[in-house]
Write an enzyme that holds these catalytic residues in place. Structure first.
Site, mmCIF file in Angstrom:
data_model
loop_
_atom_site.group_PDB
_atom_site.id
_atom_site.type_symbol
_atom_site.label_atom_id
_atom_site.label_comp_id
_atom_site.label_asym_id
_atom_site.label_seq_id
_atom_site.Cartn_x
_atom_site.Cartn_y
_atom_site.Cartn_z
ATOM 1 N N GLN A 511 -10.294 0.663 9.356
ATOM 2 C CA GLN A 511 -8.895 0.692 8.943
ATOM 3 C C GLN A 511 -8.301 2.035 9.355
ATOM 4 O OE1 GLN A 511 -7.447 1.443 4.803
ATOM 5 N NE2 GLN A 511 -6.880 -0.740 4.849
ATOM 6 N N TYR A 593 1.577 4.940 2.274
ATOM 7 C CA TYR A 593 1.205 5.880 3.322
ATOM 8 C C TYR A 593 2.253 5.818 4.447
ATOM 9 C CZ TYR A 593 -3.025 6.113 0.560
ATOM 10 O OH TYR A 593 -3.900 6.279 -0.482
ATOM 11 N N ARG A 641 -2.615 -4.436 6.944
ATOM 12 C CA ARG A 641 -2.510 -4.451 5.482
ATOM 13 C C ARG A 641 -1.098 -4.052 5.090
ATOM 14 N NH1 ARG A 641 -6.348 -2.518 0.482
ATOM 15 N NH2 ARG A 641 -7.349 -4.457 1.098
ATOM 16 N N ARG A 735 -14.224 -3.297 -6.201
ATOM 17 C CA ARG A 735 -15.047 -2.861 -7.340
ATOM 18 C C ARG A 735 -16.302 -3.707 -7.551
ATOM 19 N NH1 ARG A 735 -9.721 -1.606 -9.094
ATOM 20 N NH2 ARG A 735 -9.468 0.619 -9.486
#
Length: 777
Positions: A511, A593, A641, A735
């Site tokens: 990524q 971002y 994404r 997670r």
């Protein structure tokens, strides 16, 4: 990256706060004088139960309507609710049991095809009959019923009673009078619906779609007596208006609905009962009690009718309230315990109800799904019914859906392969990007090797790196990894070589991203999003807006030269990634971002060609995508994404997310990785199980591009459900893979799958079955 942890106008305040304040419930001992506002099922059952548990209590119910007045028709009760009634008051249970109509099937009728699923177990009776039974029980026990009587204000009742129970419904005057304390939020939703009845019993719970010239309409119907059925017709507000329902009276609307759904009704008429078109309102209160006044049922909370009955929740509230009043010495303790017990249950129900409600709001985007997939999608819409649950209830139906999906015999959906360009993933599990913050000068080390290697050995189809930064200035923290030097590329090549050699069949994706205004901060465990105490580097962004004003530094807005330089940094990093032999490249345009900062109107205030309209805000991210796609090997896939919503007013909307996804797909994106939020610090996410997947579903349906679903997907059952329903093509989990690096292999073992989509590494095969946990007699 691992996720970081329409109100209605307020009612007028009472003239003086002190005059309207309920009595304080500090005295010890059980309440003896009880006032109940509202004679619906919740209020009546609370009155009967409290009187039965202590005959010395003086209980009075105020109901503005006549005893025979009621609105709506059938009431659905779960076996769990009926069990609670049986334990608390056998007499009421027996009276109900004799009246209940039970059935097991759900019929889903779509485009002329009826799909039946069985094993669901419903029980219903007429609302009017339920009220008659509760009236009789209250009278038998000595409850005072005051019909056609407007209750005095709750504050007035509170001064003369030990306890006031406000069961006065969704339009609760009690809640409105004390909204500064209860702090309600009432959200009005996008569909209109009307409650009607048919004078014959349906054989099953029936859902049916009607694709009209005005738009999609839906029918929800179920039997509630030996000769009657409830019929609810629902549609989006704009469809309702286009069809002219806003200009029809009750009789005309009823006749029109009967004509639209004539096949379901066998050509028979519908009847109304003070039926009016309305929009569902979700009620949430920050507090449920105030002094000696407590809210129950719709006054405290509402849940959309498509997952069950509001009556069910109200009756369960009454059961819990009565129990806590009997178990605690003071009213304060009892009311606190009541809310502590019920709130988690209600919040879970409301999350499921909201998912179901939104499924029906977005029904038009789902109608092209094949009939059995459409039915499976509908049955699992609230996330409470899942693939595994349906397999237990109706294995024959589930088998047909799996067959349609393409599951080989004995293969769960998650272990079917999926192809992206020249890459075939052996299963549908993705290890989501997780920032580790342990690189040195952007160089990944042994921790990265062990972390990514362990997850690759654990059996997923695709393992993603953390966000790999394209420049030193594009890092989030000093511990972020990069691909701006050849030395960094050599370190990444070591990791890809290990994965390809030791975990053959597992793909490794990179990524690429740039931190933008969220850079130059401490590692997550040192203070998330907090600036470095020293050694900060300058930031760049779409606009000169700090992430947190007064906390984070103000970035420099990129000019034309800066845009060109950043674009070249991405292409240089992509070239290195290709030489490292990564199998897939993802462009990070999410989470606030740099590239995400261009997409969101909250972070892009530019007035040049790279700002303003969504087309302008898309310009630079698309330019970067095109530049990277040009240097990335043709046979290797590229994904993007995105944050499909900013969870903040004025931010990216779900509709804009579809446009963003469509633009990337048109430029060659092979899949869209659909995340949400983390764009602005004052976001208000609606957390919950699989809470981001509806956005992936919407993009997949509207654009036709493969999607990766992310966000609190924690079980293999969730994965199978999402895939079979057509809401996602791949599922990314973060997670769960931190908790268990071999999550995918363990999911295979738990489902009894031993096929080629989840091979155990040779050194680990001895552990491919769960070890015994102890002796069992």
């Amino acid at each position: 990256m691992t996720p970081r942890p329409e109100p209605t106008p307020q009612a007028a305040r009472p003239p003086t706060a002190e005059a309207a304040r309920p009595a304080t419930p500090e005295a010890a001992g059980p309440p003896l004088r009880i006032a109940v506002i509202g004679g619906g099922p919740g209020g009546l059952y609370a009155a009967a139960l409290l009187k039965r548990l202590d005959p010395a209590r003086e209980v009075t119910v105020w109901e503005r309507n006549a005893p025979s007045d009621t609105f709506g028709f059938g009431v659905v009760l779960s076996d769990e609710t009926l069990g609670g009634i049986r334990d608390a008051d056998p007499a009421v249970y027996e009276a109900l049991r004799r009246e209940l109509v039970r059935w097991d099937d759900i019929d889903v009728v779509h485009r002329g095809h009826r799909t039946t699923s069985t094993g669901h177990g419903f029980a219903a009776l007429g609302r009017r009959r339920l009220l008659e039974l509760l009236h009789a029980r209250c009278t038998e026990l000595g409850v005072q019923l005051r019909f056609r009587a407007e209750a005095p204000p709750a504050a007035e009742l509170a001064t003369a009673h030990d306890l006031v129970i406000a069961a006065d419904g969704v339009h609760s005057r009690t809640r409105e009078a004390h909204d500064d304390h209860f702090r309600p939020t009432v959200t009005t939703h996008r569909c209109r619906y009307i409650w009607l009845a048919a004078d014959f019993p349906l054989e099953a719970f029936r859902f049916e779609t009607a694709e009209t010239e005005h738009g999609v309409m839906q029918l929800h119907a179920y039997p509630f007596s030996a000769d009657s059925s409830t019929v609810i017709v629902e549609m989006r507000e704009e469809v309702w208006r286009a069809a002219g329902f806003d200009e029809l009276d009750e009789a005309e609307s009823t006749a029109r609905c009967a004509k639209i759904f004539a096949e379901a009704l066998g050509g028979r008429e519908l009847r109304a009962n003070n039926s009016a078109w309305t929009a569902f309102r979700t009620v949430v209160n920050e507090r449920w009690s105030y002094g000696n006044t407590v809210l129950i049922g719709d006054a405290a909370h509402t849940a959309h009718f498509s997952i069950g009955s509001g009556t069910k929740l109200a009756v369960e509230d009454a059961l819990a309230l009565a129990r806590q009043l009997g178990e605690h010495p003071t009213l304060t303790e009892a009311l606190t315990a009541y809310e502590a017990e019920r709130r988690p249950v209600v919040e879970s129900t409301q999350r499921a109800a909201l998912a179901s409600l939104r499924w029906f709001e977005e029904l038009a985007g789902r109608v092209d799904r094949p009939p059995r997939r459409f039915a499976f999608d509908l049955l699992t819409r609230s996330r409470r019914v899942t693939h595994a649950n349906l397999r237990l209830r109706d294995p024959a139906f589930t088998d047909t859906v799996e067959h349609d999906f393409g599951c080989p015999p004995g293969t769960p959906p998650m272990f079917t392969p999926f192809r992206l360009r020249g890459l075939t993933l052996r299963n549908r599990i993705v290890v989501s990007p997780m920032d580790l913050y342990v690189a040195e000068d952007g160089v990944p080390g042994d921790f990265h090797l062990v972390h990514l290697g362990a997850r690759a050995l654990g059996g997923p189809g695709l393992v993603m790196t953390e966000m790999v930064c394209v420049s030193a200035e594009g890092r989030i923290t000093p511990g972020c990894s990069g691909l701006w030097t050849d030395g960094q590329a050599d370190a990444w090549a070591r990791i890809t070589a290990f994965v390809h050699a030791q975990a053959p069949g597992t793909a490794l994706g990179v990524q690429l991203g740039h931190s933008g205004r969220k850079g130059s901060t401490r590692r997550m465990w040192e203070g998330i999003d907090q600036p470095l105490p020293e050694g900060n580097w300058p930031l760049v962004a779409a606009s000169p807006l700090p992430y947190r004003a007064g906390v984070n530094q103000t970035p420099r807005a990129l000019d034309r030269a800066g845009l060109a330089a950043v674009r070249e940094e991405f292409t240089a990093a992509a070239r290195r990634a290709a030489r490292c032999d990564f199998d897939l490249l993802e462009l990070h345009c999410a989470h606030g971002y740099l590239l995400s900062g261009f997409l969101s109107p909250l972070t892009n205030h530019r007035t040049d060609a790279y700002g303003g309209t969504l087309e302008g805000r898309l310009r630079f991210p698309i330019e970067v995508f095109d530049a990277v796609r040009e240097v990335w090997p043709e046979d290797r896939p590229m994904t993007v994404r995105v944050s499909a919503t900013d969870w903040a007013e004025g931010g990216t909307t779900a509709e804009e997310a579809v446009t963003i996804a469509r633009a990337f797909a048109a430029h060659g994106a092979d899949a869209i990785d659909v995340s949400t939020g983390q764009v602005v610090p004052d976001e208000r996410p609606e957390y919950g199980r699989s809470y981001q997947t509806p956005y992936a579903d919407r993009i997949r349906s509207a654009v036709g591009v493969p999607v990766v679903a992310v966000g609190a997907i924690s079980s293999w059952d969730d994965v199978n459900s999402l895939l079979l329903a057509g809401r996602a093509d791949l599922c990314a989990l973060a997670r769960p893979h931190l908790f268990d690096p071999h999550w995918t292999l363990h999911a295979a073992a738990e489902q009894g799958y031993e096929g080629p989509a989840a091979p155990w590494p040779a050194p680990y095969r001895a552990g491919s079955r769960p070890p015994p946990t102890g002796r069992r007699e």
